[in-house]
Motif scaffolding. Structure first.
Motif, mmCIF file in Angstrom:
data_model
loop_
_atom_site.group_PDB
_atom_site.id
_atom_site.type_symbol
_atom_site.label_atom_id
_atom_site.label_comp_id
_atom_site.label_asym_id
_atom_site.label_seq_id
_atom_site.Cartn_x
_atom_site.Cartn_y
_atom_site.Cartn_z
ATOM 1 N N THR A 198 0.848 -1.198 0.000
ATOM 2 C CA THR A 198 0.000 0.000 0.000
ATOM 3 C C THR A 198 0.882 1.246 0.000
ATOM 4 O O THR A 198 1.145 1.842 -1.033
ATOM 5 N N ASP A 199 1.340 1.615 1.167
ATOM 6 C CA ASP A 199 2.199 2.780 1.335
ATOM 7 C C ASP A 199 3.050 2.496 2.573
ATOM 8 O O ASP A 199 2.514 2.156 3.631
ATOM 9 N N ASN B 118 8.678 4.942 -5.475
ATOM 10 C CA ASN B 118 7.225 4.932 -5.310
ATOM 11 C C ASN B 118 6.795 4.137 -4.085
ATOM 12 O O ASN B 118 5.809 3.390 -4.117
ATOM 13 N N SER C 135 6.021 5.626 -1.187
ATOM 14 C CA SER C 135 5.028 6.383 -0.436
ATOM 15 C C SER C 135 4.592 7.611 -1.208
ATOM 16 O O SER C 135 5.388 8.235 -1.913
ATOM 17 N N ARG C 136 3.322 7.962 -1.031
ATOM 18 C CA ARG C 136 2.806 9.213 -1.596
ATOM 19 C C ARG C 136 2.999 10.378 -0.637
ATOM 20 O O ARG C 136 2.786 11.535 -0.996
ATOM 21 N N ASP C 137 3.399 10.046 0.568
ATOM 22 C CA ASP C 137 3.564 11.065 1.606
ATOM 23 C C ASP C 137 4.963 11.673 1.509
ATOM 24 O O ASP C 137 5.958 10.972 1.675
ATOM 25 N N PRO C 138 5.069 12.968 1.243
ATOM 26 C CA PRO C 138 6.397 13.601 1.140
ATOM 27 C C PRO C 138 7.194 13.527 2.435
ATOM 28 O O PRO C 138 8.414 13.684 2.432
#
Length: 469
Positions: free
Chosen positions: A53-54, A225, A227-230
């Motif tokens: 997922t992340d 890729n 995580s989408r969290d910076p």
């Protein structure tokens, strides 16, 4: 939220001045909350790495678990390292396999990377195609001593530029060619570092190691890729093995010469930090000099994915008999990496595999002493690194942490059996302990930002031995 796993600590305490160290591992994400003043271990948590997922989901589960123990975690600073998503993949390009390519490989390993390709003899269009197939995150370009021939190094740089290589490059060859290489690689992300072999017999990895870390943070960690969290990229300071090696340096500052053997499912890593004896230099026959700070990775020695070659290596080394039942047990673990022993016999097979993995990995890391006879008579020759006088041998890995102290003692104690007779330069009488709470990565993360906390946390590793772990 997924229920967090592996929480320890005193529930409900609120403490001012905490720092949290996080390791995003390939399988598990581990986090420790540490008192920033003393390095006391306040709480720990772990959760499977949520690569599907992340990766920040696993961290948030760990964070929630730590908050249950100490609400001060909400205000704590966070430092992280990562080997998730395959970690840092490095391709090494050098002149000669025995000199610059070997030196480049050593630098890559000590930088926390996994060497996925080694190209010696220069880079051609054909070898570049093969390099692309190996998908390195960073290419380490080495070659030539300072002031020596730079033709092969320049040709390699031109090949990368001509065929539009766009992944990061660290240049650590003949410094006299740096200006020209910088022009050639103008459209390629690159960093210039000091030569890893400035002259024959000298190995200087520190500048290249720092450059690889810079490239990892600037170009690699955000490009996987994960995580989408910076916030993930802001948290991560280095690749996990690089951080662990830094932690071993802290341990060595407290205890003298230190070696760490980490037995994993796919690989067995060995880290060592020792004081080299200059009087031993004339006994070695190394073209690339031994370095005090070293890491090696044995990709064919592991408890699950690499269990089958572990048995083969054990048989070849005379450590275990050629037993069909042991081979079958290894195949079972390879086919089902999540397998856990369900009987005393299966637990014994795990112990045998771990013993072979630790012994063979330390032998490869340390090298060997032999007596040879030449025109001048009897001569002692050494290859590799002499670990015989190591003061502290630290074990890591699930097979050591999740079994009793007597199992860890047998596994790590077996390393020295018959070593002297066979000339292996492995630890002979080191004190043995296990990184029971997996804090060595945290020690490395804290080492440069909070040295006192790092030393306090490192003392915890040694303390667990006294407690019987």
């Amino acid at each position: 939220m997924v229920k967090p796993e592996g929480v320890t600590g005193e529930r409900g305490w609120v403490r001012v001045g905490l720092v949290v160290a996080v390791d995003f591992g390939s399988t598990f994400t581990k986090a420790v909350a540490v008192d920033a003043g003393s390095g006391e271990l306040v709480a720990r948590a772990e959760h499977r790495t949520t690569i599907d997922t992340d990766v920040m989901d696993g961290w948030q589960a760990c964070r929630a678990a730590l908050l249950e123990v100490d609400r001060g975690v909400a205000r704590a600073g966070v430092l992280a390292c990562s080997s998730a998503g395959g970690g840092l993949r490095i391709g090494v390009v050098g002149n000669e396999e025995l000199v610059t390519a070997e030196a480049g490989k050593r630098v890559a390993l000590s930088s926390g990377g996994r060497v996925v390709a080694v190209v010696s003899g220069g880079l051609t269009p054909a070898s570049l195609r093969e390099l692309r197939k190996d998908r390195p995150d960073v290419v380490l370009l080495s070659g030539g001593t300072d002031g020596g021939n730079s033709a092969v190094l320049l040709k390699a740089a031109k090949t990368l530029a001509t065929y539009r290589w766009r992944r990061p490059v660290v240049v650590a060859g003949n410094v006299d060619a740096q200006a020209e290489i910088a022009e050639i690689l103008a459209d390629v992300p690159h960093v210039l570092a000091d030569n890893v072999v400035p002259e024959i017999g000298v190995f200087a990895p520190d500048s290249a190691r720092a450059a690889i870390r810079e490239m990892f943070l600037a170009h690699v960690i955000g490009g996987k890729n994960l995580s989408r969290d910076p916030a993930f990229a802001r948290m991560v300071r280095a690749a996990t093995p690089d951080v662990v090696l830094r932690g071993v340096e802290v341990l060595a500052g407290q205890h003298g010469d230190v070696a760490v053997v980490d037995i994993g499912g796919a690989t067995t890593d060995v880290h060592s930090v020792i004081e080299l004896d200059p009087e031993d230099a004339n006994l070695g026959r190394e073209v690339v000099a031994t370095h005090p700070v070293t890491r090696t990775v044995e990709g064919d020695l592991g408890m699950r994915w690499s269990a089958v070659p572990v048995v083969a290596s054990g048989i070849e080394a005379g450590l275990v008999p050629d037993d069909e039942a042991l081979r079958t047990a290894a195949v079972r673990r390879h086919d089902d990496p999540a397998y856990l022993p369900d009987s005393p016999a299966e637990a014994q097979y795990d112990e045998v595999l771990a013993t072979v993995a630790a012994t063979v990995a330390l032998r490869r890391h340390a090298g060997r002493q032999r007596i040879v006879f030449g025109p001048g008579g009897r001569v002692v020759e050494r290859s590799g690194k002499d670990l015989r006088e190591v003061d502290l041998l630290v074990g890591s890995g699930g097979v050591l942490r999740h079994n009793g102290p007597e199992v860890a003692a047998r596994i790590l104690g077996a390393v020295a059996v018959n070593a002297r007779e066979e000339g292996w330069l492995v630890p002979e009488s080191a004190q043995v302990c296990v990184d029971q709470d997996y804090v060595l990565a945290g020690v490395g993360l804290l080492a440069d930002t909070d040295p006192k906390a790092a030393e306090g946390l490192a003392a915890h590793i040694h303390g667990t031995v006294a407690a019987g772990h």
